[in-house]
Design a protein around this motif. Structure first.
Motif, PDB file in Angstrom:
ATOM      1  N   THR A  62      -2.200  39.020  12.511  1.00 26.63           N
ATOM      2  CA  THR A  62      -1.994  37.738  11.836  1.00 26.63           C
ATOM      3  C   THR A  62      -1.808  37.887  10.334  1.00 26.63           C
ATOM      4  O   THR A  62      -1.788  36.887   9.616  1.00 26.63           O
ATOM      5  CB  THR A  62      -3.193  36.811  12.096  1.00 26.63           C
ATOM      6  OG1 THR A  62      -4.395  37.447  11.627  1.00 26.63           O
ATOM      7  CG2 THR A  62      -3.321  36.500  13.584  1.00 26.63           C
ATOM      8  N   THR A  63      -1.688  39.099   9.855  1.00 26.90           N
ATOM      9  CA  THR A  63      -1.386  39.306   8.438  1.00 26.90           C
ATOM     10  C   THR A  63       0.025  39.857   8.290  1.00 26.90           C
ATOM     11  O   THR A  63       0.468  40.655   9.115  1.00 26.90           O
ATOM     12  CB  THR A  63      -2.386  40.283   7.777  1.00 26.90           C
ATOM     13  OG1 THR A  63      -2.027  40.459   6.397  1.00 26.90           O
ATOM     14  CG2 THR A  63      -2.373  41.643   8.458  1.00 26.90           C
ATOM     15  N   PHE A  71      -3.886  36.426   4.347  1.00 28.23           N
ATOM     16  CA  PHE A  71      -3.786  35.684   5.601  1.00 28.23           C
ATOM     17  C   PHE A  71      -3.499  34.219   5.297  1.00 28.23           C
ATOM     18  O   PHE A  71      -3.800  33.729   4.203  1.00 28.23           O
ATOM     19  CB  PHE A  71      -5.102  35.766   6.400  1.00 28.23           C
ATOM     20  CG  PHE A  71      -5.513  37.161   6.778  1.00 28.23           C
ATOM     21  CD1 PHE A  71      -5.124  37.713   7.992  1.00 28.23           C
ATOM     22  CD2 PHE A  71      -6.288  37.936   5.919  1.00 28.23           C
ATOM     23  CE1 PHE A  71      -5.512  38.997   8.347  1.00 28.23           C
ATOM     24  CE2 PHE A  71      -6.679  39.220   6.259  1.00 28.23           C
ATOM     25  CZ  PHE A  71      -6.283  39.753   7.476  1.00 28.23           C
ATOM     26  N   ASP A  72      -2.943  33.515   6.275  1.00 30.73           N
ATOM     27  CA  ASP A  72      -2.680  32.089   6.094  1.00 30.73           C
ATOM     28  C   ASP A  72      -3.966  31.280   6.036  1.00 30.73           C
ATOM     29  O   ASP A  72      -3.998  30.192   5.455  1.00 30.73           O
ATOM     30  CB  ASP A  72      -1.790  31.558   7.223  1.00 30.73           C
ATOM     31  CG  ASP A  72      -0.343  31.995   7.078  1.00 30.73           C
ATOM     32  OD1 ASP A  72       0.054  32.338   5.940  1.00 30.73           O
ATOM     33  OD2 ASP A  72       0.387  32.006   8.079  1.00 30.73           O
ATOM     34  N   SER A  73      -5.042  31.791   6.646  1.00 29.02           N
ATOM     35  CA  SER A  73      -6.320  31.082   6.645  1.00 29.02           C
ATOM     36  C   SER A  73      -7.432  32.048   7.017  1.00 29.02           C
ATOM     37  O   SER A  73      -7.185  33.153   7.522  1.00 29.02           O
ATOM     38  CB  SER A  73      -6.300  29.913   7.647  1.00 29.02           C
ATOM     39  OG  SER A  73      -6.206  30.407   8.977  1.00 29.02           O
ATOM     40  N   GLU A  81      -9.459  31.547   9.450  1.00 27.51           N
ATOM     41  CA  GLU A  81      -9.443  31.616  10.908  1.00 27.51           C
ATOM     42  C   GLU A  81      -8.454  32.682  11.398  1.00 27.51           C
ATOM     43  O   GLU A  81      -8.738  33.418  12.352  1.00 27.51           O
ATOM     44  CB  GLU A  81      -9.093  30.254  11.496  1.00 27.51           C
ATOM     45  CG  GLU A  81     -10.164  29.186  11.324  1.00 27.51           C
ATOM     46  CD  GLU A  81     -10.292  28.675   9.895  1.00 27.51           C
ATOM     47  OE1 GLU A  81     -11.361  28.152   9.545  1.00 27.51           O
ATOM     48  OE2 GLU A  81      -9.309  28.830   9.123  1.00 27.51           O
ATOM     49  N   GLU A  82      -7.296  32.778  10.745  1.00 32.24           N
ATOM     50  CA  GLU A  82      -6.316  33.799  11.119  1.00 32.24           C
ATOM     51  C   GLU A  82      -6.851  35.200  10.820  1.00 32.24           C
ATOM     52  O   GLU A  82      -6.593  36.151  11.573  1.00 32.24           O
ATOM     53  CB  GLU A  82      -5.010  33.565  10.364  1.00 32.24           C
ATOM     54  CG  GLU A  82      -4.256  32.315  10.790  1.00 32.24           C
ATOM     55  CD  GLU A  82      -3.838  32.380  12.246  1.00 32.24           C
ATOM     56  OE1 GLU A  82      -3.135  33.327  12.622  1.00 32.24           O
ATOM     57  OE2 GLU A  82      -4.248  31.475  13.013  1.00 32.24           O
ATOM     58  N   LYS A  90      -9.159  36.168  13.657  1.00 29.75           N
ATOM     59  CA  LYS A  90      -8.403  36.584  14.838  1.00 29.75           C
ATOM     60  C   LYS A  90      -7.945  38.041  14.698  1.00 29.75           C
ATOM     61  O   LYS A  90      -8.008  38.825  15.635  1.00 29.75           O
ATOM     62  CB  LYS A  90      -7.179  35.686  15.029  1.00 29.75           C
ATOM     63  CG  LYS A  90      -7.481  34.273  15.465  1.00 29.75           C
ATOM     64  CD  LYS A  90      -6.183  33.486  15.611  1.00 29.75           C
ATOM     65  CE  LYS A  90      -6.457  32.032  15.949  1.00 29.75           C
ATOM     66  NZ  LYS A  90      -5.192  31.243  16.043  1.00 29.75           N
ATOM     67  N   ASN A  91      -7.516  38.367  13.492  1.00 33.23           N
ATOM     68  CA  ASN A  91      -7.041  39.732  13.231  1.00 33.23           C
ATOM     69  C   ASN A  91      -8.174  40.748  13.371  1.00 33.23           C
ATOM     70  O   ASN A  91      -7.998  41.835  13.940  1.00 33.23           O
ATOM     71  CB  ASN A  91      -6.441  39.807  11.832  1.00 33.23           C
ATOM     72  CG  ASN A  91      -5.528  40.997  11.638  1.00 33.23           C
ATOM     73  OD1 ASN A  91      -4.425  41.043  12.159  1.00 33.23           O
ATOM     74  ND2 ASN A  91      -6.001  41.978  10.891  1.00 33.23           N
TER      75      ASN A  91
END
Length: 230
Positions: free
Chosen positions: A33-34, A55-57, A59-60, A63-64
């Motif tokens: 997610t990065t 990262f976009d957030s 939370e992302e 996930k990563n």
């Protein structure tokens, strides 16, 4: 809200660490997610490095971190470090890409707003303009921008929207759309009063904070079709 993680570490085995990271990038295609990471090397300590991962957030980022490939990569990286790396988690509260903002000023304030006086503040004195459809046509000077903006604004009452923008180094690419009314002569076609839409991509290269060169991809064929021309 964007999220950034800063990883501070020391290693005498940077090449081996890079190989581990390259393997992680390959193994996490379609899952990670990065999309942006920067590694810096300390000028005063050749074994000291800092990674900045975006990262976009938050939370992302989580996930990563939960990917099994990430866990495996982490343990391999730690084994190559001189001691345990330190991690700093940051919520981004200001993200300013100056060149991208300057490019938007052209579309918002000059092309749409008609502030031609701003051209000298945005474009370099030796600005070079390229028409991608005609590779042999390259013109130089701020007056080229004034001429073209005036021509388009006299022909169309248009409103720009920025569909997407990407900035890297001294270059900014902008995907845009304008909609408006054909009110004046354009390519020998008198004003028709028709509502038109045009899309395009503009690639600006900056130098010392000013736009030095521009490349224009314009969907002229679609526009001419809307005006009733072949």
């Amino acid at each position: 809200m964007k999220f950034v993680q800063i990883i501070d570490y020391k290693t005498s085995q940077f090449d081996a660490m890079s190989a581990v990271l390259d393997q992680w990038v390959e193994q996490t295609k379609g899952k990670r997610t990065t999309g942006h990471a920067v590694t810096g090397k300390d000028r005063s300590d050749s074994n000291h490095y800092v990674d900045i991962v975006e990262f976009d957030s938050y939370e992302e980022a989580m996930k990563n971190s939960q990917l099994p490939e990430t866990d495996k990569m982490f343990h391999e990286i730690v084994a190559l470090c001189d001691g345990m790396p330190s991690f700093t988690d940051l919520d981004v509260v200001r993200d300013e890409q100056i060149n991208a903002a300057t490019a938007r000023r052209f579309f918002d304030e000059i092309a749409m707003g008609g502030n031609l006086g701003l051209i000298d503040e945005v474009f370099a004195d030796g600005y070079t303009d390229h028409d991608v459809a005609n590779q042999e046509l390259s013109e130089t000077g701020r007056d080229i921008v004034r001429r073209d903006v005036t021509m388009w604004r006299n022909a169309f009452d248009m409103t720009f929207s920025i569909d997407h923008q990407a900035s890297e180094g001294d270059c900014v690419a902008t995907l845009w759309t304008w909609t408006g009314t054909h009110k004046g002569t354009f390519m020998d076609i008198p004003g028709t009063g028709r509502e038109c839409t045009m899309t395009g991509t503009t690639f600006f290269q900056f130098e010392d904070g000013l736009i030095k060169e521009g490349w224009w991809h314009l969907d002229v064929a679609r526009l001419m079709g809307q005006l009733g021309a072949t």
